[in-house]
Design a protein around this motif. Sequence first.
Motif, PDB file in Angstrom:
ATOM      1  N   ARG A   1       0.826  -1.206   0.000  1.00 44.35           N
ATOM      2  CA  ARG A   1       0.000   0.000   0.000  1.00 44.35           C
ATOM      3  C   ARG A   1       0.859   1.254   0.000  1.00 44.35           C
ATOM      4  O   ARG A   1       0.510   2.259  -0.637  1.00 44.35           O
TER       5      ARG A   1
ATOM      6  N   ALA B   1      -0.386   0.492  -4.064  1.00 47.58           N
ATOM      7  CA  ALA B   1      -1.534  -0.405  -4.218  1.00 47.58           C
ATOM      8  C   ALA B   1      -2.759   0.207  -3.539  1.00 47.58           C
ATOM      9  O   ALA B   1      -2.663   0.761  -2.441  1.00 47.58           O
ATOM     10  N   GLU B   2      -3.925   0.117  -4.212  1.00 49.22           N
ATOM     11  CA  GLU B   2      -5.140   0.744  -3.706  1.00 49.22           C
ATOM     12  C   GLU B   2      -6.244  -0.296  -3.519  1.00 49.22           C
ATOM     13  O   GLU B   2      -6.197  -1.392  -4.096  1.00 49.22           O
ATOM     14  N   GLU B   3      -7.232   0.063  -2.717  1.00 51.63           N
ATOM     15  CA  GLU B   3      -8.380  -0.812  -2.513  1.00 51.63           C
ATOM     16  C   GLU B   3      -9.305  -0.742  -3.724  1.00 51.63           C
ATOM     17  O   GLU B   3      -9.329   0.245  -4.463  1.00 51.63           O
TER      18      GLU B   3
ATOM     19  N   TRP C   1      -6.833  -0.553 -12.041  1.00 51.97           N
ATOM     20  CA  TRP C   1      -6.556  -1.090 -10.711  1.00 51.97           C
ATOM     21  C   TRP C   1      -5.771  -2.393 -10.800  1.00 51.97           C
ATOM     22  O   TRP C   1      -4.785  -2.582 -10.078  1.00 51.97           O
TER      23      TRP C   1
ATOM     24  N   ASN D   1      -2.174  -1.699 -12.093  1.00 49.28           N
ATOM     25  CA  ASN D   1      -1.378  -1.024 -11.067  1.00 49.28           C
ATOM     26  C   ASN D   1      -0.992  -1.985  -9.948  1.00 49.28           C
ATOM     27  O   ASN D   1       0.147  -1.949  -9.439  1.00 49.28           O
ATOM     28  N   THR D   2      -1.918  -2.866  -9.561  1.00 54.08           N
ATOM     29  CA  THR D   2      -1.628  -3.847  -8.509  1.00 54.08           C
ATOM     30  C   THR D   2      -0.541  -4.824  -8.961  1.00 54.08           C
ATOM     31  O   THR D   2       0.377  -5.152  -8.191  1.00 54.08           O
TER      32      THR D   2
ATOM     33  N   CYS E   1       0.927 -12.637  -3.938  1.00 49.80           N
ATOM     34  CA  CYS E   1       0.112 -11.783  -4.807  1.00 49.80           C
ATOM     35  C   CYS E   1      -1.372 -12.060  -4.600  1.00 49.80           C
ATOM     36  O   CYS E   1      -2.185 -11.128  -4.520  1.00 49.80           O
TER      37      CYS E   1
ATOM     38  N   CYS F   1      -2.498 -10.746  -1.055  1.00 53.69           N
ATOM     39  CA  CYS F   1      -2.527  -9.273  -1.004  1.00 53.69           C
ATOM     40  C   CYS F   1      -3.664  -8.712  -1.855  1.00 53.69           C
ATOM     41  O   CYS F   1      -4.325  -7.738  -1.467  1.00 53.69           O
ATOM     42  N   ALA F   2      -3.898  -9.307  -3.037  1.00 57.12           N
ATOM     43  CA  ALA F   2      -4.975  -8.832  -3.899  1.00 57.12           C
ATOM     44  C   ALA F   2      -6.333  -9.014  -3.229  1.00 57.12           C
ATOM     45  O   ALA F   2      -7.199  -8.124  -3.295  1.00 57.12           O
TER      46      ALA F   2
ATOM     47  N   LEU G   1      -7.119  -6.396  -0.708  1.00 64.85           N
ATOM     48  CA  LEU G   1      -7.452  -5.076  -1.249  1.00 64.85           C
ATOM     49  C   LEU G   1      -8.901  -4.980  -1.718  1.00 64.85           C
ATOM     50  O   LEU G   1      -9.381  -3.883  -2.013  1.00 64.85           O
TER      51      LEU G   1
END
Length: 346
Positions: free
Chosen positions: A49, A53-55, A70, A73-74, A88, A91-92, A95
């Motif tokens: 983050r 990295a964004e929600e 999104w 970018n992730t 990965c 974490c994905a 989010l």
Amino acid sequence: MMNEWYTEFIRVNLNAQPPPPPPIPQSVPMVPQGIDLERRNRLLVEKIRKHGAEEFRANKDDDPERAEFWLENTIRVFDEQSCTSEECLKCAISLLRDSAYYRWKTLVSLVPHEMVTWEFFQEEFRNKYISERFMDQKHKEFLNLKQGCMTIAEYEREFIRLSKYARECVSSEAKMHRRFEDGLNEDIRLSMGVLELKEFVVLVDQACKAEELIKEKKKTEVETRDARKRHASKSFPSQSKKSRDTYSRSHTSIGCLYRDCKKQDLDFKSRATSMASVDNVRSSKPECQHCGRNHFGKCRMKDGSCFWCSSQDHFIKDCPKMIDKEKFQGTRPSGTNSKGRLQKNV
């Protein structure tokens, strides 16, 4: 022999300190493996983050382009942090928010656990939030892309952005070069065709330079034209004033001519009306069988009477009333004509 050696060793090392005993190992508290793994995952999520990295929250009016951004970018952040496929995926999932997370939980409950991988996540995300229709639309946008009103920098940026939707059109540098050159404006495209460039980067650079030269040329032409206009206005001020006066007089003359023509037209109409009324009167009189004219009463040509006074003693040329009228007209002042207007001195 052995006793002598030991006796000598004791005598020499009598003052030496005996070696310390080995340390007693202390007990280390054991941390449950699940807690340690959870801490590491939390630290990893906080790390990605911090790196951008964004929600992701799914809405009814979701833009497919936003969802695609999104995901891309992730993936970029995961690659920068060298995350494994398992990291990965975790974490994905962390989010995802709201309905996006609930949908994922429902999905993984319907498939075998071994199928839930990072590749599976990407495929399902694209199928849900990035439609095939959106991909086809972007593909057509790339095929129809032209420079138009864009600068070379803007055109290049749009070209690169849309090229990912048509990989077959930019599968090689030669194809990419040709596609970019075909979309340039005509003046720049002709300049690039003369150079016969092969590398895409060099093509973009030369196109930017050609664009700057064309701008400078147009700017110089505008400045030259404006300078000529200013010089012409300063050199002929009287002529411009004279042309304005001529224009004003011509419009005044045209106005007077229009009024005269209108007046003549009215006079003509009034005369035509009066003549028409006379003809109507004449047509109302009976036609004489002796003289062929239209008149009332007896025909003076038949009985030989005067046409002026109706006397049978003389004709109209000898009529005394006509002679008196001519004498009266002859006694008028010489300065006036028959219509009562003053005559001009010659």
